[in-house]
Design a protein around this motif. Structure first.
Motif, PDB file in Angstrom:
ATOM      1  N   LYS A 360       0.843  -1.189   0.000  1.00 30.80           N
ATOM      2  CA  LYS A 360       0.000   0.000   0.000  1.00 30.80           C
ATOM      3  C   LYS A 360       0.888   1.252   0.000  1.00 30.80           C
ATOM      4  O   LYS A 360       1.923   1.260   0.665  1.00 30.80           O
ATOM      5  N   ASP A 389      -3.510   3.803   3.201  1.00 30.93           N
ATOM      6  CA  ASP A 389      -4.711   2.968   3.167  1.00 30.93           C
ATOM      7  C   ASP A 389      -5.795   3.622   2.318  1.00 30.93           C
ATOM      8  O   ASP A 389      -6.464   2.965   1.514  1.00 30.93           O
ATOM      9  N   ALA A 392      -4.911   3.294  -1.360  1.00 25.31           N
ATOM     10  CA  ALA A 392      -5.133   1.933  -1.859  1.00 25.31           C
ATOM     11  C   ALA A 392      -6.614   1.681  -2.076  1.00 25.31           C
ATOM     12  O   ALA A 392      -7.017   1.085  -3.088  1.00 25.31           O
TER      13      ALA A 392
END
Length: 425
Positions: A360, A389, A392
């Protein structure tokens, strides 16, 4: 925070105009679906019904496509029928029951697809979306339209990357995702991606339609590729099909939309170490307050929990894969003892600069989980704790929510379950 709306929104893109070879096009509101073949690979199911009416979880496959089109802002659907057309017409009617206008054009059951398009040419908008009746892929139309506008070509097909060898490739792309070879016969060396329909096409592309009865893809896509006038929207998200009996079980698993939450590990489940430090043994593990309770609530509500975690400590020599496996075994055991369940764990062992596809903010681990569990990532929530995060999730078209000092995994779980109408005990 409404978790169901946590997604990068770009409403301005729907208003953007595409300028292609001196012509200007608005975002299409009409979808054309090729749905006239005999569906011989789906026999005996298709002996008394055409392929788009193959039942998936008790509903015709075509219903899922039409529902998707309505949700993505399409207002009209043109169905190009041939084999047993009345089975489709009697079921869908004018489309009012499905919240969309449906029209029909009927040709012979054995006519090829270019003839079906030619026959309906006067009913087709200058810019439209073309689908095959046997493929479903979770499109995000605003992103596709943005790329179509940037490409400025008469056509753009959707291509599954096919890194997993899911099907036989049919295209070759250049570094800018222009189609350089389209070969439906799949004889050209070096073919990789799979064309899955969901194409945005213009009347400029349809000018290539021949007078003879042939396959639409060979008549349009092959010459457009040769002329460097065909773009590709490349997706890592697997598509699902009623093209053959063998693919039906996976399609049914996908359409079940089994409730699933993807979660990051460090900073969501356990206390996050400082940058460049790692949890190298379970002695260093510290559950965050409420995280085990959150896992228990999700399990009781019928959610699968899948962990997705960067673990560069392996590449940097701080720990081994065996160390990580031992940590995860203890983590899963303690989660289970608290009433929760962790269904699967995906980790990236690579270093920061290794250039892998899984670390990620790249979405590789999300797509790996998608393929293994037949997830629809556009309906799946990913809970993380930092910008990587979020990036991603955005790249994979996931819903996203972020924990913070004032909003824990338990807080987000309670919000999710409240929105979904679950009792929390």
């Amino acid at each position: 925070m409404n978790i169901g709306l946590v997604r990068s929104a770009r409403p301005e893109e729907e208003q953007r105009l595409a300028r292609v070879e001196g012509c200007t096009y608005s975002r299409p509101r009409q979808a054309v679906i090729l749905a006239g073949g005999r569906g011989t690979r789906m026999q005996p199911i298709t002996l008394d019904r055409p392929k788009p009416m193959v039942p998936v979880l008790g509903r015709p496959f075509l219903e899922y496509q039409i529902e998707q089109l309505r949700q993505e802002g399409f207002e009209r659907v043109l169905l190009l029928l041939g084999y047993l057309p009345n089975v489709v017409i009697d079921h869908f009617g004018d489309g009012s029951r499905f919240g969309i206008k449906i029209e029909y054009a009927v040709t012979g059951a054995d006519d090829l697809t270019s003839s079906r398009i030619s026959n309906a040419r006067n009913l087709i908008d200058p810019c439209f979306m073309l689908l095959y009746c046997d493929n479903y892929w979770p499109m995000r139309m605003e992103r596709m339209w943005q790329q179509f506008c940037a490409a400025a070509k008469p056509g753009m097909i959707t291509v599954y990357s096919n890194r997993d060898g899911f099907s036989r490739g049919s295209v070759i792309l250049d570094s800018e995702n222009n189609v350089t070879v389209f070969d439906r016969s799949r004889l050209t060396p070096g073919l990789q991606g799979v064309e899955i329909s969901y194409a945005i096409l213009t009347d400029l592309a349809l000018e290539l339609l021949p007078d003879k009865d042939t396959l639409f893809e060979e008549a349009i896509y092959t010459p457009l590729a040769t002329q460097r006038r065909l773009a590709a929207y490349v997706s890592e998200h697997c598509y699902y099909s009623v093209g053959s009996i063998q693919r039906l079980p996976a399609t049914e698993r996908f359409m079940k939309h089994e409730k699933t939450v993807l979660v990051d590990r460090d900073g969501v489940l356990n206390r996050k170490p400082p940058r460049a430090h790692y949890v190298c043994s379970y002695d260093q593990w510290e559950w965050l307050e409420g995280s085990k309770e959150a896992l228990a609530l999700l399990h009781r509500a019928g959610y699968r929990v899948i962990v997705v975690s960067n673990q560069a400590g392996i590449a940097r020599g701080a720990m081994t894969s065996t160390d990580l496996e031992s940590i995860h075994q203890r983590m899963c055991a303690e989660a289970a003892a608290a009433g929760g369940k962790i269904t699967a764990i995906y980790h990236c062992p690579h270093g920061w600069d290794d250039g892998c596809a899984c670390r990620k903010p790249k979405p590789g681990m999300l797509y790996e989980a998608q393929r293994e569990f037949d997830l629809d990532l556009t309906r799946t929530l990913f809970i993380g704790d930092d910008e990587r995060d979020r990036q991603a999730a955005d790249a994979a078209d996931c819903l996203y929510a972020q924990v913070s000092d004032g909003c824990s995994l338990l807080d987000l779980t309670r919000q999710l379950l409240e929105q979904q109408g679950h009792r929390q005990t």
